[in-house]
Scaffold this active site. Structure first.
Site, PDB file in Angstrom:
ATOM      1  N   ASP A   1       3.315   1.248   3.302  1.00  0.00           N
ATOM      2  CA  ASP A   1       2.697   1.114   4.616  1.00  0.00           C
ATOM      3  C   ASP A   1       2.967  -0.319   5.073  1.00  0.00           C
ATOM      4  O   ASP A   1       2.213  -1.243   4.772  1.00  0.00           O
ATOM      5  CB  ASP A   1       1.194   1.383   4.501  1.00  0.00           C
TER       6      ASP A   1
ATOM      7  N   ASP B   1       0.855  -1.184   0.000  1.00  0.00           N
ATOM      8  CA  ASP B   1       0.000   0.000   0.000  1.00  0.00           C
ATOM      9  C   ASP B   1       0.891   1.233   0.000  1.00  0.00           C
ATOM     10  O   ASP B   1       1.706   1.419   0.911  1.00  0.00           O
ATOM     11  CB  ASP B   1      -0.899  -0.032   1.242  1.00  0.00           C
TER      12      ASP B   1
ATOM     13  N   ASP C   1       0.699   5.340  -0.148  1.00  0.00           N
ATOM     14  CA  ASP C   1      -0.221   6.458   0.034  1.00  0.00           C
ATOM     15  C   ASP C   1       0.566   7.759  -0.036  1.00  0.00           C
ATOM     16  O   ASP C   1       1.562   7.936   0.678  1.00  0.00           O
ATOM     17  CB  ASP C   1      -0.918   6.331   1.390  1.00  0.00           C
TER      18      ASP C   1
END
Length: 334
Positions: free
Chosen positions: A238, A98, A100
């Site tokens: 992440d 992930d 972001d």
């Protein structure tokens, strides 16, 4: 005043989201009957531990619930609808990353497009430099998805990965983020580059330049090179998402509740040209206009080639602009 309007915001968004799910057949992830499915309603209720056996059942669920967010597990279970993890009987899991843009240094000062461009570049480096080059994962085992809002998800499905433990996946994240770099290990690795090339040792050796060619390298030089290599080469993933073998992740082709954009697959060879603010707008949101109210001045927002209003007050905007601003909390429906 705004609290009273918030309820109306939710209902209008629910109606627009329901329109999307009623007019589209969402293809489920592979082996959907072995994955846990979950969703969040617009009231904030989280529904988890669902089992969906096929595409028909998934779409019936989405049309009935019109959810704000939709998730499926990276893991495969014998009994995905059991509520306690041990009772689900874990069989394996995809490897998920992930990324972001909120995690980028200085993100709060960046424009929307700059943030998305930088996190796209990080995603590209993760796939090409780490997954394919360093780990030797074939391109066919990697899928990239725009997350629907501020970043990207990378899914790796490979027989060599399914049974990796949480600890093994943590080692992967430590390598990608550069957290596993140690001065003594780096010194030994650099001396071995004559027989083993690539990876972090090669990156750090380039940072050292002529200092790496023979002789003793001072500790301060190695520390400085490691720091610079991390800054320039590591990827801001992440990490808990990757090493949590029970993690649920956004389901592809569903809508992100804070943007109204589609969680869409991006072909690897198209990543550098991909424009999520143009290509992830649902067709159902392209027609018509809505009135919105901006309670306060907002930063510049451009979506679908349209510059959104910035000043407080009532504005008439295209449907996809209204959905994006209201879903993200910048505006409300009157």
């Amino acid at each position: 005043m705004l609290r009273g309007m918030a309820g109306m915001v939710s209902q209008k968004l629910i109606d627009l989201f329901r329109k999307y799910y009623r007019e589209n057949m969402i293809d489920p992830p592979e082996l959907i009957s072995k994955r846990e499915v979950g969703y969040m309603t617009f009231s904030g209720e989280v529904i988890r531990h669902l089992r969906v056996n096929n595409k028909f059942e998934l779409n019936m669920l989405l049309r009935d619930a019109a959810p704000m967010h939709v998730y499926s597990s990276a893991a495969y279970y014998r009994k995905p609808d059991e509520r306690k993890m041990p009772e689900k009987e874990w069989e394996g899991a995809d490897l998920i990353f992930d990324l972001d843009s909120d995690h980028l240094p200085g993100a709060e000062k960046m424009s929307q497009r700059n943030m998305l461009a930088q996190i796209r570049d990080q995603t590209s480096r993760l796939v090409s430099d780490f997954l394919m080059d360093d780990f030797g994962i074939p391109r066919s085992s990697i899928k990239i998805y725009f997350s629907g809002n501020r970043g990207y998800h990378v899914h790796v499905s490979d027989d060599r990965i399914y049974r990796l433990t949480s600890d093994a996946r943590r080692e992967i994240t430590d390598y990608i983020t550069g957290n596993s770099l140690d001065e003594s290990i780096v010194r030994k690795a650099i001396s071995m580059l004559a027989i083993v090339s690539g990876g972090w040792p090669a990156v750090i050796r380039r940072e050292l330049g002529d200092n790496a060619n023979g002789g003793m390298i001072r500790e301060t030089e190695i520390r400085k090179a490691i720091k610079k290599a991390r800054e320039d080469h590591s990827v801001l993933i992440d990490s808990p998402v990757t090493y949590d073998i029970h993690r649920i992740i956004r389901m592809p082709n569903t809508l992100h509740g804070k943007s109204g954009l589609i969680v869409r697959e991006v072909p690897i060879d198209r990543l550098q040209d991909f424009d999520p603010l143009q290509e992830c707008i649902p067709e159902q949101f392209m027609d018509g206009e809505y009135d919105i109210i901006l309670p306060e001045k907002i930063r510049s927002v451009e979506i679908g080639g349209t510059e959104a209003p910035r000043m407080p007050g009532r504005h008439r905007v295209k449907t996809y602009v209204a959905v994006y601003l209201v879903a993200s909390g910048r505006a409300v429906f009157p």
